[in-house]
Design an enzyme around this catalytic site. Structure first.
Site, mmCIF file in Angstrom:
data_model
loop_
_atom_site.group_PDB
_atom_site.id
_atom_site.type_symbol
_atom_site.label_atom_id
_atom_site.label_comp_id
_atom_site.label_asym_id
_atom_site.label_seq_id
_atom_site.Cartn_x
_atom_site.Cartn_y
_atom_site.Cartn_z
ATOM 1 N N LYS A 173 0.863 -1.181 0.000
ATOM 2 C CA LYS A 173 0.000 0.000 0.000
ATOM 3 C C LYS A 173 0.903 1.236 0.000
ATOM 4 O O LYS A 173 1.459 1.627 1.022
ATOM 5 C CB LYS A 173 -0.914 0.038 1.242
ATOM 6 C CG LYS A 173 -2.024 1.088 1.064
ATOM 7 C CD LYS A 173 -2.266 1.909 2.303
ATOM 8 C CE LYS A 173 -1.629 3.220 2.447
ATOM 9 N NZ LYS A 173 -1.805 4.276 1.477
ATOM 10 N N SER A 227 5.124 8.259 9.520
ATOM 11 C CA SER A 227 5.203 9.115 10.701
ATOM 12 C C SER A 227 5.088 8.308 11.997
ATOM 13 O O SER A 227 4.571 7.188 12.011
ATOM 14 C CB SER A 227 4.085 10.156 10.639
ATOM 15 O OG SER A 227 2.839 9.495 10.662
ATOM 16 N N VAL A 230 1.267 7.402 13.102
ATOM 17 C CA VAL A 230 0.669 6.252 12.417
ATOM 18 C C VAL A 230 1.419 4.974 12.805
ATOM 19 O O VAL A 230 0.814 3.928 13.063
ATOM 20 C CB VAL A 230 0.672 6.459 10.879
ATOM 21 C CG1 VAL A 230 0.160 5.216 10.166
ATOM 22 C CG2 VAL A 230 -0.187 7.666 10.503
ATOM 23 N N GLU A 248 9.767 2.189 10.539
ATOM 24 C CA GLU A 248 10.781 3.229 10.334
ATOM 25 C C GLU A 248 10.054 4.558 10.324
ATOM 26 O O GLU A 248 9.154 4.759 9.504
ATOM 27 C CB GLU A 248 11.531 3.020 9.005
ATOM 28 C CG GLU A 248 12.557 1.914 9.053
ATOM 29 C CD GLU A 248 13.628 2.115 10.094
ATOM 30 O OE1 GLU A 248 13.850 3.264 10.520
ATOM 31 O OE2 GLU A 248 14.224 1.121 10.517
HETATM 32 P P1 NAP Z 1 2.323 8.878 7.195
HETATM 33 O O1 NAP Z 1 1.295 9.918 7.109
HETATM 34 O O2 NAP Z 1 2.542 8.184 8.481
HETATM 35 O O3 NAP Z 1 1.953 7.812 6.059
HETATM 36 C C1 NAP Z 1 2.766 6.687 5.807
HETATM 37 C C2 NAP Z 1 1.918 5.598 5.181
HETATM 38 O O4 NAP Z 1 0.969 5.146 6.163
HETATM 39 C C3 NAP Z 1 1.099 6.071 3.986
HETATM 40 O O5 NAP Z 1 1.020 5.053 3.028
HETATM 41 C C4 NAP Z 1 -0.259 6.330 4.616
HETATM 42 O O6 NAP Z 1 -1.337 6.283 3.720
HETATM 43 C C5 NAP Z 1 -0.328 5.176 5.592
HETATM 44 N N1 NAP Z 1 -1.345 5.320 6.624
HETATM 45 C C6 NAP Z 1 -1.971 6.447 7.046
HETATM 46 N N2 NAP Z 1 -2.873 6.147 8.005
HETATM 47 C C7 NAP Z 1 -2.819 4.811 8.191
HETATM 48 C C8 NAP Z 1 -3.488 3.894 9.041
HETATM 49 N N3 NAP Z 1 -4.401 4.300 9.907
HETATM 50 N N4 NAP Z 1 -3.175 2.589 8.973
HETATM 51 C C9 NAP Z 1 -2.242 2.153 8.115
HETATM 52 N N5 NAP Z 1 -1.571 2.964 7.263
HETATM 53 C C10 NAP Z 1 -1.845 4.275 7.311
HETATM 54 O O7 NAP Z 1 3.759 9.414 6.727
HETATM 55 P P2 NAP Z 1 4.090 10.289 5.436
HETATM 56 O O8 NAP Z 1 3.600 11.671 5.657
HETATM 57 O O9 NAP Z 1 3.694 9.553 4.204
HETATM 58 O O10 NAP Z 1 5.690 10.261 5.451
HETATM 59 C C11 NAP Z 1 6.466 11.150 6.180
HETATM 60 C C12 NAP Z 1 7.001 10.484 7.420
HETATM 61 O O11 NAP Z 1 7.745 9.303 7.062
HETATM 62 C C13 NAP Z 1 7.989 11.341 8.176
HETATM 63 O O12 NAP Z 1 7.747 11.232 9.552
HETATM 64 C C14 NAP Z 1 9.339 10.719 7.827
HETATM 65 O O13 NAP Z 1 10.360 10.957 8.764
HETATM 66 C C15 NAP Z 1 8.980 9.294 7.740
HETATM 67 N N6 NAP Z 1 9.978 8.526 6.990
HETATM 68 C C16 NAP Z 1 10.797 7.686 7.670
HETATM 69 C C17 NAP Z 1 11.767 6.963 7.000
HETATM 70 C C18 NAP Z 1 12.663 6.008 7.735
HETATM 71 O O14 NAP Z 1 13.183 5.097 7.099
HETATM 72 N N7 NAP Z 1 12.866 6.178 9.030
HETATM 73 C C19 NAP Z 1 11.898 7.106 5.621
HETATM 74 C C20 NAP Z 1 11.041 7.986 4.956
HETATM 75 C C21 NAP Z 1 10.082 8.684 5.653
HETATM 76 P P3 NAP Z 1 -1.892 7.651 3.050
HETATM 77 O O15 NAP Z 1 -0.805 8.140 2.197
HETATM 78 O O16 NAP Z 1 -3.082 7.205 2.298
HETATM 79 O O17 NAP Z 1 -2.206 8.569 4.192
#
Ligand code: NAP
Length: 479
Positions: A173, A227, A230, A248
């Site tokens: 997903k 994030s 989530v 991650e």
């Molecule tokens: P996000 O809002 O947490 O979304 C990540 C994924 O989770 C998306 O596919 C999102 O779908 C999905 N999601 C949202 N709500 C969910 C739920 N209730 N159940 C299951 N899945 C759900 O994060 P983002 O804004 O895409 O990415 C930015 C974050 O990622 C930042 O915090 C960044 O630091 C982190 N990140 C970490 C790494 C690492 O390796 N440590 C690498 C890259 C990014 P939708 O898109 O449909 O909302």
């Protein structure tokens, strides 16, 4: 009419409940395509297909597995320019950065093609006479992969490739904001010779299909990048369902600059880490921790270097920094600049929305000075081109500040001192430590991940990926 893109389930392209437009953040008039939105029923069909494919795939010929992954890697590398362009168009990092990310994705598939043939076990003597003990690794089953928008091809690649290499089946997903790269990757996988059901792409909102994926009884494990909020929720659900989980998440990565640093190098790596890819990297440096002796020169040199940065359309030649990925992210970035100022920080450069020829989410990278560790700007992840400077007296205080965070993903130090570099590598509370290198920018064949609030579970990438994507079996034979 823009092209419609469907989900890939059980070896077929299937329309979801509706379609959503994928819009270029550099040019809101440019619609990349319509991408379908799955519902819970379609998600269920994908998991069932993966379950049905698992027995044959998990015990199948490893040369065929390796060949398929190698073919995927080869095609990604051959099309890196085209895929990198698509990536820049949908996510907003520059075309060069996009090509770099596509190259990484191709290399990851090739690395894990080799890993198909390198899985080893152990044979050890038993404490009982006549008994032999074998320790082997086996796949987990169906793995749910949930990925963020900021690395739309590399992160799916670094989850899909090891999952398949070690014999698992997959339901991916991708982030709703950037389905284009995931779809392109799925299309390549669909022609690789991998049997129907082994890999499935289900696009749609996390709020709609996230829970059904995480809680599905047919899913054995979840690998999530995104994030902290989530991620924590997913961890709770996996704990309740007794599922293996790997998270991650975010960072608030420090970049320490010591008095003895090479000034030009320290400025360049700080600008790169903080602002390139529009600061939208989990490994970006958002806290620049600078010792007293070099502070005035460093601040002046940063200001001068930032004045040279070219911000604009991600696809245009000569651009250093593309747009922020979405309006909500742009608003969050601008809000944090205001929050920092309200807390007493001084805005040294940038921090405002920029207008360009096309309507897009452009922002001048922001640098805040006179900040303290207690400020929200230094504690919470902004995830945009916003960095702050913390002034400290010397190395010990710099190290303490670097570790003074609930996150622990990456940390860097700029120094010519072997003593401080060695001490920092040992005492930094981060999963990845860089000396005289940007905190963002890592190799694809070694472990990636953090500590504290940044990561949960075992590491991704390189051979360490097998910790998550396999389970250990101990077999005893009396003969
Ligand atoms: P996000 O809002 O947490 O979304 C990540 C994924 O989770 C998306 O596919 C999102 O779908 C999905 N999601 C949202 N709500 C969910 C739920 N209730 N159940 C299951 N899945 C759900 O994060 P983002 O804004 O895409 O990415 C930015 C974050 O990622 C930042 O915090 C960044 O630091 C982190 N990140 C970490 C790494 C690492 O390796 N440590 C690498 C890259 C990014 P939708 O898109 O449909 O909302």
């Amino acid at each position: 009419m823009t092209q419609k893109h469907d989900n890939y389930i059980n070896g077929a392209w299937v329309a979801g409940a509706s379609y959503a437009a994928n819009v270029n953040p550099s040019n809101l008039g440019d619609v990349i395509g319509e991408y379908t939105q799955a519902d819970a029923a379609q998600l269920d069909a994908a998991v069932q297909a993966a379950q049905a494919a698992f027995p044959a795939w998990s015990t199948g010929n490893i040369q065929a597995r390796a060949d398929a992954l190698d073919k995927i890697g080869t095609e990604i590398l051959a099309r890196r320019e085209e895929l990198g362009t698509l990536l820049a168009r949908e996510e907003g990092k520059t075309k060069l950065e996009g090509i770099g990310e596509a190259t990484r994705a191709g290399n990851i598939f090739k690395f894990f093609a080799g890993e198909c043939l390198r899985l080893t076990g152990e044979t050890v003597p038993s404490v009982r006479s006549g008994v032999g003990v074998e320790i082997t690794r086996e796949p987990l089953g169906v793995i749910g992969l949930i990925t963020p928008w900021n690395f739309p091809i590399a992160i799916p690649a670094w989850k899909i490739a090891p999952a398949l290499a070690y014999g698992n089946c997959v339901v991916l997903k991708p982030a709703d904001l950037v389905p284009g790269c995931a779809w392109a990757l799925a299309e390549i996988i669909s022609r690789s010779g991998i049997p129907a059901g082994v890999f499935n792409l289900v696009m749609g909102r996390g709020s709609v299909i996230g829970d059904p994926l995480v809680n599905h009884p047919g899913v054995s494990a979840i690998s999530f990048t995104g994030s902290q909020g989530v991620g924590a929720r997913i961890a709770q659900q996996c704990a309740l369902n007794l599922k293996k989980v790997q998270l991650e998440m975010g960072g608030k990565n420090p970049q320490v600059i010591l008095d003895d640093a090479d000034l030009a190098q320290a400025v360049e790596l700080s600008v790169q880490s903080a602002f390139f890819s529009t600061g939208q990297r989990c490994t970006a440096s958002s806290r620049l921790i600078v010792t007293d002796g070099i502070y005035p020169q460093f601040v002046a040199a940063m200001q001068a270097r930032m004045a040279t940065l070219k911000i604009g359309d991600a696809l245009a030649a000569g651009i250093d920094i593309g747009p922020v990925s979405s309006l909500s992210q742009l608003q969050q970035d601008l809000d944090y600049v205001s929050i920092g100022q309200a807390e007493g920080a001084r805005l040294l450069a940038g921090g405002e929305r920029l207008q360009r020829d096309t309507e897009g989410f452009f922002m001048a990278p922001a640098l805040l000075t006179d900040t303290t560790a207690a400020m929200r700007i230094n504690r919470e992840e902004v995830f945009g081109p916003v960095a702050s400077i913390i002034r400290v007296k010397g190395y010990e205080e710099a190290l303490a500040e670097a570790n003074n965070t609930p996150f622990g993903l990456a940390a860097g130090i700029a120094t010519t001192s072997l003593k401080y570099a060695t001490h920092f590598k040992r005492h930094s509370q981060a999963g990845m430590v860089m000396v005289n290198l940007p905190t963002a920018g890592v190799d694809y064949h070694v472990p990636f991940g953090g500590r504290k609030g940044s990561s949960f579970g075992s590491r991704e990438q390189g051979r360490y990926a097998q910790e998550f994507f396999t389970t250990v079996k101990t077999a005893y034979t009396f003969a």
